[in-house]
Design an enzyme around this catalytic site. Sequence first.
Site, short mmCIF file in Angstrom:
data_model
loop_
_atom_site.label_atom_id
_atom_site.label_comp_id
_atom_site.label_asym_id
_atom_site.label_seq_id
_atom_site.Cartn_x
_atom_site.Cartn_y
_atom_site.Cartn_z
N PRO A 108 0.84 -1.21 0.00
CA PRO A 108 0.00 0.00 0.00
C PRO A 108 0.87 1.25 0.00
CG PRO A 108 -0.09 -1.11 2.13
CD PRO A 108 0.66 -2.01 1.22
N GLY A 112 3.50 3.76 5.40
CA GLY A 112 4.57 3.49 6.35
C GLY A 112 5.25 2.16 6.16
N LEU A 113 5.03 1.51 5.01
CA LEU A 113 5.62 0.20 4.76
C LEU A 113 6.78 0.28 3.76
CD1 LEU A 113 2.43 -2.06 4.64
CD2 LEU A 113 3.85 -1.44 6.60
N GLY A 114 7.31 1.47 3.55
CA GLY A 114 8.52 1.62 2.76
C GLY A 114 8.36 1.46 1.27
N SER A 115 7.15 1.78 0.75
CA SER A 115 6.92 1.56 -0.69
C SER A 115 7.82 2.43 -1.55
CB SER A 115 5.45 1.81 -1.03
OG SER A 115 5.07 3.14 -0.74
N SER A 116 7.99 3.70 -1.20
CA SER A 116 8.80 4.59 -2.05
C SER A 116 10.25 4.15 -2.07
CB SER A 116 8.68 6.05 -1.58
OG SER A 116 9.23 6.22 -0.28
N ALA A 117 10.79 3.73 -0.92
CA ALA A 117 12.18 3.27 -0.88
C ALA A 117 12.34 1.97 -1.66
CB ALA A 117 12.63 3.07 0.56
N ASP A 159 14.67 3.07 5.45
CA ASP A 159 13.83 2.39 4.45
C ASP A 159 14.66 1.84 3.29
OD1 ASP A 159 11.78 3.14 6.11
OD2 ASP A 159 10.55 4.03 4.55
#
Length: 342
Positions: A108, A112-117, A159
Amino acid sequence: MKTKAEASAPGKVILLGEHFVVHGEPAIVLAIDRRVTVTVKVRSDSRVFIKSEDLGISGFFKNDQFFPQRGDGEAKRRLEPIYAVAKEIIQKCGSNNGVNIEVKSSLPIAAGLGSSAAVSVASAAALCSLFDFKESKDNIFQIAFNAEKIIHGNPSGVDPAISTYGGILQYRKSKPIRRLHVNIDLPLVIGNTKKERSTGTLVAKVNNLRRRYPQIIGKIIRAGGEIVERSVRALREGDLETLGELMNINHELLSAIGVSCMELEKLVHAARNAGALGAKLTGAGGGGCMIALVSPEKIKDVADAIEMAGGEVLITRKTDACLLYTSPSPRDLSTSRMPSSA
């Protein structure tokens, strides 16, 4: 040079230490079994075309100018960090070719689950593979970290570190990354508030609060660091009850610095009331996700309670897999310096 390459990188949860890690304290972070996959193909011109079907955005960059195809201004904001990764690698390779970049994600967004990194790391790895650029994991981490600065201003670097190296890491800004070898299972239930927020805005909020109340906020930050150190001991000893208690305390410190919200509080307390050993927000706060540490027999109870409180439930566990290639990877990635053990 190849004509096509693909790589994937995992998302993450911060078990303990978010926000405090920006100010020099340690954090414990673990890679989870949800990933971002990036496919890259060589173009005959110099344009960099990027699309994400998951977000419904696309467009191309030419001479640093953006031309949207789908998503307009939102597309530029979300795609610019990927372009920064591509631009840096293309320039280092001395190539005149542009690329097509396609992003697919099971994470998602803005949760806060580091998607962009994970996107930045997978993009850097795929592009290095495409251009036969002999980059180590350490350098892929640095390229992704540079891209994260475009999004978050002053990110901790945690991240891109976990997306690059995988497993469980103890991360401290400007210190060597320490891999934690933990032989216990960590059953986690994630609750997503589905409320988007800006990491950069929340980091700035804490910075401003520290400037106004340096002694008070400084003590809270240092307490956050002590919680992480004690939690490392609990992990090594397999003491999940102590770890859960420390997660609860960590959450209250994050609430004290103003990064929790009503939606997160509802999910955190629902999880605790259903029997979670510990529950706290993960990531920047202000929305996004919380995590609950649970005993195996309580997973369903806690998941049901989070769902009834309005959260979207993800049941996950740590993964040791970091960068994965479906095309040949740069030769020296397999011999890259790994983080030190702890």
